[in-house]
Scaffold this motif. Sequence first.
Motif, PDB file in Angstrom:
ATOM      1  N   LEU A   1       0.835  -1.197   0.000  1.00 54.32           N
ATOM      2  CA  LEU A   1       0.000   0.000   0.000  1.00 54.32           C
ATOM      3  C   LEU A   1       0.868   1.245   0.000  1.00 54.32           C
ATOM      4  O   LEU A   1       1.948   1.259   0.602  1.00 54.32           O
ATOM      5  CB  LEU A   1      -0.891   0.002   1.252  1.00 54.32           C
ATOM      6  CG  LEU A   1      -1.778  -1.235   1.423  1.00 54.32           C
ATOM      7  CD1 LEU A   1      -2.183  -1.412   2.873  1.00 54.32           C
ATOM      8  CD2 LEU A   1      -2.999  -1.135   0.543  1.00 54.32           C
TER       9      LEU A   1
ATOM     10  N   TYR B   1      -4.719   5.047   2.152  1.00 54.35           N
ATOM     11  CA  TYR B   1      -3.821   4.102   1.488  1.00 54.35           C
ATOM     12  C   TYR B   1      -4.474   3.543   0.237  1.00 54.35           C
ATOM     13  O   TYR B   1      -5.660   3.226   0.224  1.00 54.35           O
ATOM     14  CB  TYR B   1      -3.454   2.957   2.439  1.00 54.35           C
ATOM     15  CG  TYR B   1      -2.484   3.383   3.493  1.00 54.35           C
ATOM     16  CD1 TYR B   1      -1.119   3.443   3.232  1.00 54.35           C
ATOM     17  CD2 TYR B   1      -2.920   3.764   4.752  1.00 54.35           C
ATOM     18  CE1 TYR B   1      -0.218   3.852   4.189  1.00 54.35           C
ATOM     19  CE2 TYR B   1      -2.025   4.177   5.723  1.00 54.35           C
ATOM     20  CZ  TYR B   1      -0.680   4.223   5.437  1.00 54.35           C
ATOM     21  OH  TYR B   1       0.206   4.636   6.378  1.00 54.35           O
ATOM     22  N   LYS B   2      -3.656   3.399  -0.804  1.00 55.34           N
ATOM     23  CA  LYS B   2      -4.081   2.783  -2.059  1.00 55.34           C
ATOM     24  C   LYS B   2      -3.190   1.576  -2.302  1.00 55.34           C
ATOM     25  O   LYS B   2      -1.975   1.656  -2.110  1.00 55.34           O
ATOM     26  CB  LYS B   2      -3.907   3.754  -3.233  1.00 55.34           C
ATOM     27  CG  LYS B   2      -4.597   5.081  -3.071  1.00 55.34           C
ATOM     28  CD  LYS B   2      -6.037   4.987  -3.462  1.00 55.34           C
ATOM     29  CE  LYS B   2      -6.659   6.382  -3.512  1.00 55.34           C
ATOM     30  NZ  LYS B   2      -7.895   6.492  -2.837  1.00 55.34           N
ATOM     31  N   GLN B   3      -3.808   0.491  -2.716  1.00 54.89           N
ATOM     32  CA  GLN B   3      -3.014  -0.704  -2.987  1.00 54.89           C
ATOM     33  C   GLN B   3      -2.192  -0.507  -4.254  1.00 54.89           C
ATOM     34  O   GLN B   3      -2.656   0.073  -5.229  1.00 54.89           O
ATOM     35  CB  GLN B   3      -3.910  -1.937  -3.120  1.00 54.89           C
ATOM     36  CG  GLN B   3      -3.126  -3.223  -3.121  1.00 54.89           C
ATOM     37  CD  GLN B   3      -3.971  -4.437  -2.812  1.00 54.89           C
ATOM     38  OE1 GLN B   3      -5.142  -4.339  -2.479  1.00 54.89           O
ATOM     39  NE2 GLN B   3      -3.361  -5.606  -2.933  1.00 54.89           N
TER      40      GLN B   3
ATOM     41  N   TYR C   1       0.645   5.495   0.743  1.00 49.10           N
ATOM     42  CA  TYR C   1      -0.171   6.559   1.309  1.00 49.10           C
ATOM     43  C   TYR C   1      -0.356   7.636   0.257  1.00 49.10           C
ATOM     44  O   TYR C   1       0.609   8.156  -0.298  1.00 49.10           O
ATOM     45  CB  TYR C   1       0.481   7.137   2.564  1.00 49.10           C
ATOM     46  CG  TYR C   1      -0.458   8.044   3.328  1.00 49.10           C
ATOM     47  CD1 TYR C   1      -1.542   7.511   4.022  1.00 49.10           C
ATOM     48  CD2 TYR C   1      -0.274   9.419   3.334  1.00 49.10           C
ATOM     49  CE1 TYR C   1      -2.407   8.328   4.715  1.00 49.10           C
ATOM     50  CE2 TYR C   1      -1.139  10.243   4.036  1.00 49.10           C
ATOM     51  CZ  TYR C   1      -2.211   9.699   4.717  1.00 49.10           C
ATOM     52  OH  TYR C   1      -3.077  10.503   5.399  1.00 49.10           O
TER      53      TYR C   1
END
Length: 155
Positions: free
Chosen positions: A137, A146-148, A139
């Motif tokens: 993840l 959070y983005k994968q 930030y």
Amino acid sequence: MKKADYPFLDIKLNLPQGEFKLTEDEGKLWVFDALRKKQLVLTPEEWVRQHLIYYLIEFKKYPKSLFSLERGLKYNKLSKRFDILILDRNGKPFILIECKAPEVRLSQTTVEQVAVYNKTIGARFMAISNGLQHICLEYDLDSLSYKQVREFPEF
């Protein structure tokens, strides 16, 4: 050493296979940790950690000198320990990684564990791995969440 005591050694991890020095002593299997320069009792979690360290150094070119392993931190007055923290070249937290044994299923709960640790540490990336599956993840400053991401970030 009875092979039945270490079934995780037969699991094909989703990481490159490094050359690890294993020794038996006092009825336990030990692995030499090249970063810490010492023998560690070989547990399923340690087996995953050693493979991840090897992968990040050899394939992602993370500098050995920027690794911090199994250090303590305080969160809400509780003492916790993170598995792997890698700093950037300015000494700021870059990626925080939590290692789990291969039989531990990665879930929202396991991701939340590393997220709680990262509230104190403040790394741009965080990841969790059981050696078979990896969740990475990043930030995102725009959404403050959070983005994968597909894989471990390049250093």
